[in-house]
Write a protein that holds these residues in place. Structure first.
Motif, short mmCIF file in Angstrom:
data_model
loop_
_atom_site.label_atom_id
_atom_site.label_comp_id
_atom_site.label_asym_id
_atom_site.label_seq_id
_atom_site.Cartn_x
_atom_site.Cartn_y
_atom_site.Cartn_z
N GLY A 275 30.89 -3.32 -1.31
CA GLY A 275 32.42 -3.52 -1.11
C GLY A 275 32.82 -3.91 -2.69
O GLY A 275 32.29 -4.02 -3.54
N ASN A 276 34.33 -3.96 -2.35
CA ASN A 276 34.99 -4.50 -3.82
C ASN A 276 35.14 -3.15 -4.97
O ASN A 276 34.69 -3.46 -6.08
CB ASN A 276 34.64 -5.80 -4.15
CG ASN A 276 35.39 -6.85 -3.38
OD1 ASN A 276 36.57 -6.60 -3.45
ND2 ASN A 276 34.59 -7.76 -3.16
N ASP B 281 31.64 4.04 0.07
CA ASP B 281 31.31 4.36 1.59
C ASP B 281 32.25 5.48 1.68
O ASP B 281 31.66 6.71 2.54
CB ASP B 281 32.00 3.20 2.10
CG ASP B 281 31.55 3.11 3.55
OD1 ASP B 281 31.84 4.08 4.41
OD2 ASP B 281 30.84 2.13 4.15
N ALA C 251 34.58 1.32 -2.01
CA ALA C 251 33.35 0.69 -1.29
C ALA C 251 32.05 1.69 -1.37
O ALA C 251 31.27 1.32 -0.45
CB ALA C 251 33.92 -0.01 -0.17
N ASN D 163 35.52 -3.63 1.89
CA ASN D 163 34.18 -3.65 2.72
C ASN D 163 33.80 -2.33 2.99
O ASN D 163 34.63 -1.26 3.01
CB ASN D 163 34.60 -4.14 4.19
CG ASN D 163 35.23 -5.67 4.14
OD1 ASN D 163 34.55 -6.41 3.75
ND2 ASN D 163 36.39 -5.81 4.65
#
Lengths: 362, 362
Positions: free
Chosen positions: A316-317, A340, A338, A312
């Protein structure tokens, strides 16, 4: 989950909330894909930081961060687009504005990336610069700079990265001695190209790098090897490794970390995505004196997105690396999770060799 | 029709029926886009010759010409495909076999191109070699070699051309002293790239070339300038000129002839196509000591496909050049017409300058 693939207990090591935005109009949406190098007693990460404009109140407006040049200096600025006027554009994807009916033609990116240095004594706890270390320029990087990889050569560091502009995603080169002043060498690979990692040493008198062109019509997003005598001009390009027709690497494949020379050859942690854009890490071993020869390659992913911060996030992934370090017999992979945050995984060399099904004559 | 754009009365100068096929299983479908150079008292054309396999009687079969390697030598060979078995492929386009539902993914080309020399004393009547002068190799040119451009530098000639393989359409370089023996320098531009023309001389100590990458996602098929110190390794790439949003050059734009140095700057005859794939020739003038500076550029096409042999052919509505010569004050353009034949147009320099709206302070 493979207990020999050791995720750091403090993951994510760096996350968007750790980052001071570059402008009061911006918000940080990701600190991820980072180059890494060990310098004196420090681990240095050159982090990609992605920012968007804090959303305007008028829902018919979209604001885009761009780089503009005023009086010879580059600045971040905000462009405001009126959705009701741009009827030919599709605003439904949060990452980009595309031409209606043509998902492959991007008009604008909604985020803009730059680079910042983070330093650590222990390789886990990092102190991040409060301001951009390397800004995109207005010329060839109007839409940002992405995914830096750092190669130490002699007393210099060479940073390859994706330079994005309306003319395409190209690969550019920056040289530095100290991560304080930087010399730009311009675009080394024409669009569309990404994922360039220079080998940390000449091989038979020649510099090598991996890169990943994306041809429009014939061919697929594959890994190529290129050669140079001065790091600025590249040629003698040869195809190294393509996508496979099935499984975890049937979408795209590309260089990941800067290669590490081991006693068995060049260890390359690469990335591969399937057609659903699930990004994993694989590993290949190239001959020490002839990197065009693949001695061994992952059949299955070495690292898959499995835990929450990998599954997430902004996209994502995804597990994606631009650099790793060899510490004794341990490979330390710094990776973007991600799109992120920045995380760390430690893997013993022996575990990687077992994964590659290389036998040990001991 | 502009009376100052003088089509040769003997056009087409070379046509498919003039060419002896390379194999008894092949038929010649085109002799077109050719490099040109003047050497001693001869005009030399390096012609692209495209061949297909003579169609088999079984209508469920399609035969494809390819290059194979046996015992270290490259040979032409025929691959037979069974349409009834390859259900995922679309065979409806005579030029290529594509993946069903994805016109941008080419599985095979139906034709294979190689190069042959044609020589002439008068620049109009040419004698063509009976056999291939340069064969595609099995490695990076399995699907053929296309669109050669010849740049004389010192006592050598440098040939840039499109090298097509399942891995993409790249640009390769061959060096020759005599058009008899040839030295290959491999791929100089990664896929997807075409239309590379090296400037015939160093500019401020640097070699320059024009090339035309085709990015998959961001950007359009535009002309870039690249720089080199040895002709084999290239870098410092910069964007030169993009497609325009309307009119005759809104589809793609690319280098054409090898640039010619005139007293007003580098004269570049380039090609541009609209979205319907109608190919015209335009002209631009680049600063003699700084080719990144466009001094003037066509607003309208310099040459359009207007006569029968340009409108009708293997791929109609195409005029496309890889080389021209300056003979006194006359620019002699050798060009491919309708991907079918080789033709010649003569234009006075003054007519080109008028087309560019350059005034003459006389």
């Amino acid at each position: 989950m493979n207990k020999n693939i050791i995720r750091n207990t403090e993951n994510p090591l760096l996350k968007p909330s750790d980052v001071v935005p570059s402008s009061k109009e911006f918000q940080v949406i990701g600190i991820f894909n980072c180059g890494v190098v060990r310098c004196l007693d420090e681990t240095i990460l050159l982090c990609r930081i992605a920012e968007t404009v804090i959303h305007p109140e008028d829902e018919n407006k979209v604001s885009i961060p761009v780089v503009v040049n005023k009086d010879g200096r580059d600045y971040f600025e905000t462009v405001s687009l009126d959705k009701t006027k741009e009827t030919a554009w599709d605003f439904s994807d949060s990452r980009q504005i595309i031409l209606k009916g043509n998902a492959l033609k991007i008009i604008y990116l909604t985020s803009l990336s730059h680079f910042r240095i983070a330093r650590s004594k222990d390789g886990v706890h990092f102190e991040l610069d409060q301001k951009p270390t390397i800004m995109p320029n207005n010329k060839e990087e109007q839409w940002g700079i992405e995914d830096p990889r750092i190669t130490p050569l002699g007393d210099r560091f060479y940073i390859t990265y994706t330079a994005v502009s309306p003319n395409g995603a190209a690969v550019s080169l920056i040289e530095t001695k100290d991560f304080t002043s930087f010399q730009r060498h311009g675009i080394i690979f024409l669009p569309e190209n990404k994922d360039t990692a220079i080998f940390p040493g000449k091989i038979n008198g020649t510099y090598y790098c991996m890169n990943r062109p994306v041809p429009a019509v014939i061919g697929s997003p594959d890994i190529w090897l290129s050669r140079s005598v001065d790091l600025i001009h590249w040629g003698r390009h040869t195809h190294l490794c393509g996508v496979s027709s099935t499984g975890w690497e049937n979408g795209r494949i590309g260089g990941g970390a800067v290669p590490i020379l081991t006693d068995k050859g060049w260890l390359v942690i690469y990335h591969a995505a399937d057609k659903r854009n699930r990004y994993c890490l694989g590993v290949m071993l190239l001959a020490a004196d002839a990197p065009e020869v693949i001695l061994a390659k992952s059949k299955e992913p070495l690292v898959e997105p499995l835990v929450d911060y990998e599954i997430n996030g902004f996209f994502g992934n995804v597990v994606f690396t631009c650099g790793c370090l060899l510490d004794g017999s341990t490979v330390i992979i710094y990776y973007g999770a991600a799109d992120d945050s920045i995380c760390r995984i430690d893997i013993e060399l022996e575990v990687i060799y077992e994964h590659l099904e290389i036998s040990f004559p001991e």
